[in-house]
Design an enzyme around this catalytic site. Structure first.
Site, PDB file in Angstrom:
ATOM      1  N   SER A 113      48.146  38.598  50.102  1.00 65.91           N
ATOM      2  CA  SER A 113      46.901  38.939  49.414  1.00 65.91           C
ATOM      3  C   SER A 113      45.728  38.030  49.782  1.00 65.91           C
ATOM      4  O   SER A 113      44.582  38.383  49.522  1.00 65.91           O
ATOM      5  CB  SER A 113      47.117  38.908  47.897  1.00 65.91           C
ATOM      6  OG  SER A 113      47.389  37.588  47.459  1.00 65.91           O
ATOM      7  N   LYS A 188      43.962  33.293  44.034  1.00 73.14           N
ATOM      8  CA  LYS A 188      42.873  34.191  44.422  1.00 73.14           C
ATOM      9  C   LYS A 188      41.598  33.376  44.610  1.00 73.14           C
ATOM     10  O   LYS A 188      41.538  32.190  44.316  1.00 73.14           O
ATOM     11  CB  LYS A 188      42.629  35.263  43.343  1.00 73.14           C
ATOM     12  CG  LYS A 188      43.857  36.063  42.935  1.00 73.14           C
ATOM     13  CD  LYS A 188      44.341  36.996  44.027  1.00 73.14           C
ATOM     14  CE  LYS A 188      45.565  37.786  43.558  1.00 73.14           C
ATOM     15  NZ  LYS A 188      46.140  38.612  44.676  1.00 73.14           N
TER      16      LYS A 188
END
Length: 334
Positions: A113, A188
């Site tokens: 990701s 993230k």
């Protein structure tokens, strides 16, 4: 009569005559001289004489003790390395636990990701110290945070099937020498913070407070919105909006807008900021804040264009004062 007594004392007869008395006088003086020599020897042995008073005689035990004290001290036997090894290991584990708890912790990247910024299997070091002093995540930071709820429900924990290996992993993860396989944490990039308005339409770009972001860190071939356009979203105070750099393969804030918080993450869930890729050595790199987040007018409380007279100075100083002013803005809004 007298001669007989003297002869009897000496044990032998002596001739008569004028020289007999002289001989007896010489002989009688010999024992006296011998006695003086013996007395002199005894005096020397006991330390007596004309030079000073006699020294007191010491017992045998005192002489033995004196000889022992004059003998060189025996060197202390050094402790063997095997006996010191457990102590050294214990100290190392305590230090590692303190560092993990208050300073730095290692985390492993489990998915794609965050490509190409981070690869699967990379080990990143996370700064856990600055949050203790009230520092909050800022735009552009790569952060590790606990699952706010429902983000990793379908993700299995990565644990070894071997009980011994699993035990070693648990010990090493406890002291921070190895990432934990039990904790459900995510990594993230922070795109917006409390008070910001964020959106992304169609093919992008992502906009924060109406300012378009130039995002060179986005995975090659992806669009800024990926497959999930969104917004505009007003980020509540005390929360952040996060997105993965691999926009087409990241279940980030865009995909959790139907959950409590509208896809945002509580600041209290943030463990810390990832600041370096430590392993493998071939992937070593720092993780700085991209320049796009230093744009003028990105913060909602700052004017879009400064006065002409101070424009040059404001632009030059903006990167230095951005963090300080942003914190003041959050405090005022809260």
């Amino acid at each position: 009569m007298g001669d007989l007594v003297i002869g009897a004392r000496s044990g032998a007869g002596e001739p008569e005559g004028p020289g007999g008395r002289v001989s007896r006088s010489a002989e009688s003086s010999a024992p006296s001289t011998a006695g003086e020599d013996a007395a002199a020897q005894n005096a020397d042995a006991h330390g007596t004489g004309a030079d000073g008073p006699p020294e007191p005689q010491r017992s045998e035990s005192e002489q033995v003790n004196e000889s022992d004290s004059e003998a060189p001290a025996k060197p202390r036997k050094q402790r063997s390395f095997l006996k010191e090894l457990p102590i050294l290991i214990g100290i190392a584990l305590i230090l590692a636990l303190v560092i993990k708890t208050f300073f730095v912790q290692a985390f492993s990247i489990p998915s794609e990701s965050m490509q190409n910024t981070l690869q699967v299997g990379d080990r990143v070091l996370v700064d856990k110290l600055t949050p203790w002093f009230g520092s909050e995540p800022e735009r552009g930071d790569v952060v590790v945070f606990h699952d706010p709820g429902g983000w990793l429900n379908d993700e299995p924990t990565q644990q070894s099937t071997n009980s011994f290996v699993r035990g070693v992993q648990d010990v090493l993860s406890f002291v921070g020498l190895m990432p934990s396989a039990n904790e459900k944490d995510l990594i993230k990039r922070v795109i917006a913070v409390g008070g910001d308005t964020v959106e992304c339409k169609d093919d992008g770009p992502v906009k924060v407070n109406g300012v378009a972001l130039n995002e060179p860190y986005v995975y090659q071939g992806n669009t800024p919105c990926g497959t999930q356009p969104f917004g505009p979203v007003k980020v509540p105070n005390g929360r952040i909006w996060v997105m993965g750099d691999h926009r087409a393969d990241s279940l980030d804030s865009r995909f959790h807008m139907d959950q409590p918080g509208g896809g945002t993450v509580p600041v209290d869930n943030v463990i810390g900021r990832a600041f370096v890729v430590a392993w493998p050595v071939s992937h070593w790199s720092t993780l700085p804040v991209p320049d796009t987040f230093d744009q003028t007018g990105l913060s909602a409380a700052l004017p879009a264009a400064p006065p002409v007279g101070g424009a040059v100075g404001a632009v030059a100083l903006l990167p230095l004062v951005r963090r300080v002013r942003t914190r003041k803005e959050r405090r005022k809004e809260s």
